[in-house]
Design a protein around this motif. Structure first.
Motif, PDB file in Angstrom:
ATOM      1  N   TYR A  40       0.841  -1.256   0.057  1.00 52.71           N
ATOM      2  CA  TYR A  40      -0.100   0.016   0.178  1.00 52.71           C
ATOM      3  C   TYR A  40       0.898   1.182   0.153  1.00 52.71           C
ATOM      4  CZ  TYR A  40      -3.874  -2.967   1.105  1.00 52.71           C
ATOM      5  OH  TYR A  40      -5.153  -4.046   0.842  1.00 52.71           O
ATOM      6  N   GLU A  41       0.662   2.161  -0.865  1.00 55.85           N
ATOM      7  CA  GLU A  41       1.409   3.493  -0.829  1.00 55.85           C
ATOM      8  C   GLU A  41       0.725   4.484  -0.167  1.00 55.85           C
ATOM      9  OE1 GLU A  41       3.754   6.288  -4.124  1.00 55.85           O
ATOM     10  OE2 GLU A  41       2.157   4.996  -4.646  1.00 55.85           O
ATOM     11  N   THR A  42       1.249   4.958   0.856  1.00 56.86           N
ATOM     12  CA  THR A  42       0.630   5.760   1.833  1.00 56.86           C
ATOM     13  C   THR A  42       1.102   7.319   1.913  1.00 56.86           C
ATOM     14  OG1 THR A  42       2.047   5.056   3.834  1.00 56.86           O
ATOM     15  CG2 THR A  42       0.147   3.726   3.230  1.00 56.86           C
ATOM     16  N   ASP A  43       0.505   8.319   2.549  1.00 55.97           N
ATOM     17  CA  ASP A  43       0.830   9.673   2.534  1.00 55.97           C
ATOM     18  C   ASP A  43       1.210   9.770   3.801  1.00 55.97           C
ATOM     19  OD1 ASP A  43       1.232  12.258   2.552  1.00 55.97           O
ATOM     20  OD2 ASP A  43      -0.866  12.772   2.494  1.00 55.97           O
ATOM     21  N   PRO A  44       2.744  10.259   4.328  1.00 60.50           N
ATOM     22  CA  PRO A  44       3.080  10.233   5.522  1.00 60.50           C
ATOM     23  C   PRO A  44       2.121  11.119   6.238  1.00 60.50           C
ATOM     24  CG  PRO A  44       4.866   9.718   4.208  1.00 60.50           C
ATOM     25  CD  PRO A  44       3.712  10.164   3.457  1.00 60.50           C
ATOM     26  N   TRP A  45       1.794  12.391   5.814  1.00 58.58           N
ATOM     27  CA  TRP A  45       0.925  13.405   6.240  1.00 58.58           C
ATOM     28  C   TRP A  45      -0.541  13.259   6.502  1.00 58.58           C
ATOM     29  CZ3 TRP A  45       5.448  13.802   3.176  1.00 58.58           C
ATOM     30  CH2 TRP A  45       6.473  14.554   3.768  1.00 58.58           C
ATOM     31  N   GLY A  46      -0.771  12.015   6.150  1.00 56.81           N
ATOM     32  CA  GLY A  46      -2.149  11.659   6.457  1.00 56.81           C
ATOM     33  C   GLY A  46      -3.250  12.301   5.659  1.00 56.81           C
ATOM     34  N   VAL A  47      -2.779  13.078   4.645  1.00 54.79           N
ATOM     35  CA  VAL A  47      -3.925  13.868   3.856  1.00 54.79           C
ATOM     36  C   VAL A  47      -4.619  13.172   2.590  1.00 54.79           C
ATOM     37  CG1 VAL A  47      -4.167  15.950   2.247  1.00 54.79           C
ATOM     38  CG2 VAL A  47      -2.686  16.049   4.252  1.00 54.79           C
ATOM     39  N   GLN A  87      -3.792   0.797  -2.816  1.00 50.27           N
ATOM     40  CA  GLN A  87      -3.346  -0.555  -2.967  1.00 50.27           C
ATOM     41  C   GLN A  87      -2.571  -0.609  -4.396  1.00 50.27           C
ATOM     42  OE1 GLN A  87      -5.752  -3.872  -3.979  1.00 50.27           O
ATOM     43  NE2 GLN A  87      -5.829  -4.107  -1.722  1.00 50.27           N
ATOM     44  N   ARG A  88      -1.354  -1.204  -4.406  1.00 55.31           N
ATOM     45  CA  ARG A  88      -0.302  -1.282  -5.586  1.00 55.31           C
ATOM     46  C   ARG A  88      -0.244  -2.523  -6.006  1.00 55.31           C
ATOM     47  NH1 ARG A  88      -1.185   3.445  -7.952  1.00 55.31           N
ATOM     48  NH2 ARG A  88      -0.145   5.286  -6.481  1.00 55.31           N
ATOM     49  N   ALA A  89      -1.331  -3.489  -6.665  1.00 56.03           N
ATOM     50  CA  ALA A  89      -1.159  -4.581  -6.975  1.00 56.03           C
ATOM     51  C   ALA A  89      -0.135  -4.863  -7.995  1.00 56.03           C
ATOM     52  CB  ALA A  89      -2.527  -4.842  -7.382  1.00 56.03           C
ATOM     53  N   ALA A  90       0.335  -3.933  -8.824  1.00 54.32           N
ATOM     54  CA  ALA A  90       1.416  -4.316  -9.715  1.00 54.32           C
ATOM     55  C   ALA A  90       2.753  -4.675  -8.976  1.00 54.32           C
ATOM     56  CB  ALA A  90       1.677  -3.232 -10.695  1.00 54.32           C
ATOM     57  N   LEU A  91       2.918  -4.364  -7.832  1.00 52.98           N
ATOM     58  CA  LEU A  91       3.985  -4.750  -7.387  1.00 52.98           C
ATOM     59  C   LEU A  91       4.032  -6.207  -6.583  1.00 52.98           C
ATOM     60  CD1 LEU A  91       4.295  -1.587  -7.101  1.00 52.98           C
ATOM     61  CD2 LEU A  91       5.661  -1.968  -5.032  1.00 52.98           C
ATOM     62  N   GLY A  92       3.128  -6.907  -6.931  1.00 53.53           N
ATOM     63  CA  GLY A  92       3.032  -8.185  -6.839  1.00 53.53           C
ATOM     64  C   GLY A  92       2.253  -8.735  -5.545  1.00 53.53           C
ATOM     65  N   ARG A  93       1.572  -9.871  -5.527  1.00 50.36           N
ATOM     66  CA  ARG A  93       0.955 -10.235  -4.296  1.00 50.36           C
ATOM     67  C   ARG A  93       1.777 -11.541  -3.831  1.00 50.36           C
ATOM     68  NH1 ARG A  93      -5.330 -10.878  -4.448  1.00 50.36           N
ATOM     69  NH2 ARG A  93      -4.829 -10.929  -2.186  1.00 50.36           N
ATOM     70  N   PHE A  94       2.392 -11.257  -2.490  1.00 53.43           N
ATOM     71  CA  PHE A  94       2.995 -12.432  -1.968  1.00 53.43           C
ATOM     72  C   PHE A  94       3.401 -11.910  -0.551  1.00 53.43           C
ATOM     73  CE2 PHE A  94       6.185  -9.741  -4.682  1.00 53.43           C
ATOM     74  CZ  PHE A  94       7.058  -9.248  -3.477  1.00 53.43           C
TER      75      PHE A  94
END
Length: 386
Positions: free
Chosen positions: A153-160, A165-172
């Motif tokens: 999951y790509e998240t925002d450190p500032w919480g804004v 969900q980044r499925a292209a990076l693989g499911r494992f």
């Protein structure tokens, strides 16, 4: 091992060439790191927080699981794990995963320029067993699910901005990531006994919605040239990603991952090794292997999360061992930097430095209780070498 290390403020021989105001030591083959005295000296007695540190270093508790972060309304999450720091004006932010299932997710603490806590909040919710992850050059946090066919999951450190969900990076069974801005790829580790070491090449750098996922390939042994093979089905729907490429190199329990200076270091807990992938030469070798240390003398066992500094020092956290963070220097010496006393049922997680390099953050995932609800997040301040 082959370490390419930034040397600051010195001239190394008449043939050294300047690069960006700094100098480089030529790469040379050497044996994996061996025990030696650390650059900061011996550890002192445990302080009031139960942490043994070198002289002139001090610790403080930042947060405790199940309790509100001081001065905020945010209750710190259970089982704090992987983390990273982000510049925020004159202050900074420390993000931390929660390795519980269900719920998981990640939280963040915001600091002022003086190090005072000014806020804390949630940045990811309703995910599963978020273990480690990695920082991107565009200042997002990749939070990894350590479950079968887990997501990044790509998240925002500032919480804004909402997490994506980044499925292209693989499911494992994901563990950690590290970004290589030179080759514009993301490296990923897999926490299973026959796991792979991956790289993801986005179609567009800075956009992780699409791209190519590959696994590292090489012959037998622990060093030499490598190639990469494409994973044709990153979803792993019918065949696990690690089993889709013939000749994929197997790694025993991939853990932490850190990139700097054309090199990606990653750890494997099953054999207590720190690996070094040299991206410029497409070769791999061992930076540390406890089986190559004289019997009973290994200072680093239970290798886990890893981070580094501009001096070229690596800081490797232990899952078990002596509950230490050990330091591996550019001249291939390994020594304890700190030790947490009285928490043998825990592990050290999430080491990350503040943007100015003067403060080290990390957690004891289960604290003194040995339970995920007993996590403690710390800060260590001191004369870290630049």
């Amino acid at each position: 091992m082959e370490r390419r290390t930034l040397l600051r403020g010195a001239v190394v021989g008449s043939s050294a060439a300047a690069f960006g105001g700094s100098l480089w030591r030529g790469a040379a083959q050497a044996a994996p790191a061996q025990p030696a005295a650390g650059p900061y000296g011996a550890l002192g007695p445990a302080d009031a927080n139960g942490i043994r540190l070198p002289a002139d270093f001090t610790s403080r508790v930042i947060a405790r699981s199940g309790q509100k972060v001081s001065g905020t309304s945010y209750t710190w999450h259970s089982a704090p794990d992987g983390g990273a720091c982000y510049a925020d004006g004159s202050g900074w932010i420390y993000v931390s995963n929660s390795e519980i299932n269900p719920s998981g997710g990640a939280g963040a603490v915001k600091f002022s320029a003086t190090g005072a806590v000014t806020g804390a909040y949630r940045i990811l919710s309703s995910t599963r067993q978020n273990c480690a992850g990695g920082k991107t050059p565009w200042n997002t946090w990749l939070s990894c699910e350590e479950v079968d066919r887990g997501y990044v999951y790509e998240t925002d450190p500032w919480g804004v901005n909402p997490a994506v969900q980044r499925a292209a990076l693989g499911r494992f069974k994901h563990e950690a990531t590290a970004a290589d801005p030179v080759r514009r790829v993301i490296y990923l580790t897999e926490d299973v006994t026959d796991g792979c070491f991956y790289r993801f090449t986005p179609t567009t750098w800075g956009d992780l919605s699409a791209g190519k996922l590959e696994v590292l390939k090489m012959g037998s042994g622990t060093s030499g040239p490598v190639t990469w093979g494409q994973v044709t089905d990153p979803s792993g729907a019918s065949t696990a990603t690690r089993n889709q490429v013939s000749g994929a190199k197997r790694f025993n329990g991939g853990e932490g991952c850190y990139y700097a200076d054309d090199t990606c270091w990653f750890t494997t807990k099953g054999d207590n090794r720190v690996w070094q992938y040299n991206a410029a030469s497409s070769t791999i070798e061992l930076a540390y292997d406890d089986s190559l240390v004289p019997s009973g003398a290994a200072p680093l066992t239970g290798v886990d999360n890893v981070t580094g500094t501009s001096s070229g020092d690596l800081y490797v956290a232990e899952d078990g061992g002596n509950m230490e963070i050990c330091l591996i220097t550019p001249d291939d010496k390994v020594a304890p930097f700190l030790r947490i006393e009285g928490q043998s049922g825990s592990e050290i997680t999430g080491p990350a430095f503040s943007p100015d390099g003067t403060r080290l953050y990390f957690s004891s995932q289960r604290g003194t209780s040995g339970s995920s609800s007993g996590g403690i997040t710390y800060e260590v301040t001191g004369p870290f070498r630049a």
